[in-house]
Design an enzyme around this catalytic site. Sequence first.
Site, mmCIF file in Angstrom:
data_model
loop_
_atom_site.group_PDB
_atom_site.id
_atom_site.type_symbol
_atom_site.label_atom_id
_atom_site.label_comp_id
_atom_site.label_asym_id
_atom_site.label_seq_id
_atom_site.Cartn_x
_atom_site.Cartn_y
_atom_site.Cartn_z
ATOM 1 N N CYS A 178 -0.440 -1.350 2.780
ATOM 2 C CA CYS A 178 -1.803 -0.491 2.874
ATOM 3 C C CYS A 178 -2.915 -1.046 3.533
ATOM 4 O O CYS A 178 -2.937 -2.271 4.063
ATOM 5 C CB CYS A 178 -1.988 -0.302 1.374
ATOM 6 S SG CYS A 178 -2.898 -1.427 0.488
ATOM 7 N N GLU A 184 0.937 -8.100 -1.307
ATOM 8 C CA GLU A 184 0.752 -8.647 -0.242
ATOM 9 C C GLU A 184 -0.803 -9.200 -0.036
ATOM 10 O O GLU A 184 -0.934 -10.256 0.498
ATOM 11 C CB GLU A 184 0.557 -7.247 1.000
ATOM 12 C CG GLU A 184 1.972 -6.823 1.134
ATOM 13 C CD GLU A 184 2.177 -5.773 -0.006
ATOM 14 O OE1 GLU A 184 3.131 -4.849 0.713
ATOM 15 O OE2 GLU A 184 1.724 -5.480 -0.997
ATOM 16 N N HIS A 242 -2.044 -6.017 -5.221
ATOM 17 C CA HIS A 242 -0.685 -5.559 -4.757
ATOM 18 C C HIS A 242 -0.348 -6.962 -4.170
ATOM 19 O O HIS A 242 -0.796 -8.144 -4.062
ATOM 20 C CB HIS A 242 -1.099 -4.795 -3.275
ATOM 21 C CG HIS A 242 -1.694 -3.421 -3.620
ATOM 22 N ND1 HIS A 242 -1.715 -2.639 -2.764
ATOM 23 C CD2 HIS A 242 -1.785 -2.926 -4.722
ATOM 24 C CE1 HIS A 242 -2.074 -1.371 -2.964
ATOM 25 N NE2 HIS A 242 -2.118 -1.757 -4.341
ATOM 26 N N CYS A 275 -4.310 -4.153 1.910
ATOM 27 C CA CYS A 275 -3.435 -5.437 2.194
ATOM 28 C C CYS A 275 -3.505 -5.694 3.581
ATOM 29 O O CYS A 275 -3.589 -7.019 3.652
ATOM 30 C CB CYS A 275 -2.123 -5.145 1.452
ATOM 31 S SG CYS A 275 -1.983 -4.893 -0.265
#
Length: 161
Positions: A85, A57, A55, A88
């Site tokens: 999430c 992040e 991801h 992350c």
Amino acid sequence: MAPLTPEQIARHLRRANAVAERAASMGRHPFGALLVAPDGETVLAEQGNIDTVNHAESTLARTAAANYPGAYLAQCTLVTTFEPCAMCAGTVYWAGIGRVLYGAEEAELLALTGDHPENPTLALPCREVFARGQRAVEVVGPVPALRDEMTAPHLGFWDRS
């Protein structure tokens, strides 16, 4: 860490959203993140989503941890279009980044993606993840005034991917 002004918040979230739009133009999920220096102005790095495991992040947090000392990162802000999430948030925590700013909530993302197999959202707010840690991570968000801008790159995306 000095608070971010409303103007800084809007400017950084819009830049992160431009990164998300760029990711989508490359066929990737439309998420974007920035690392902002302690001055609240300087963007040190930006990252779009790569895939379902890398991801924006978490990739940005890992890169930041490899390139900046912990004491410096504790004064930095990770800016992201959507609430991080659990994966992350954990990576941000372990990287030592001191603040997270996000535009729209994870629940909003679930409403956009539904049960899409490439984005099985977790109903676990980042504040809950950070609250379980031994050091504080400041969380700023969501930013309701920018909700429509943050969700725009997702409209129709999950229907076609």
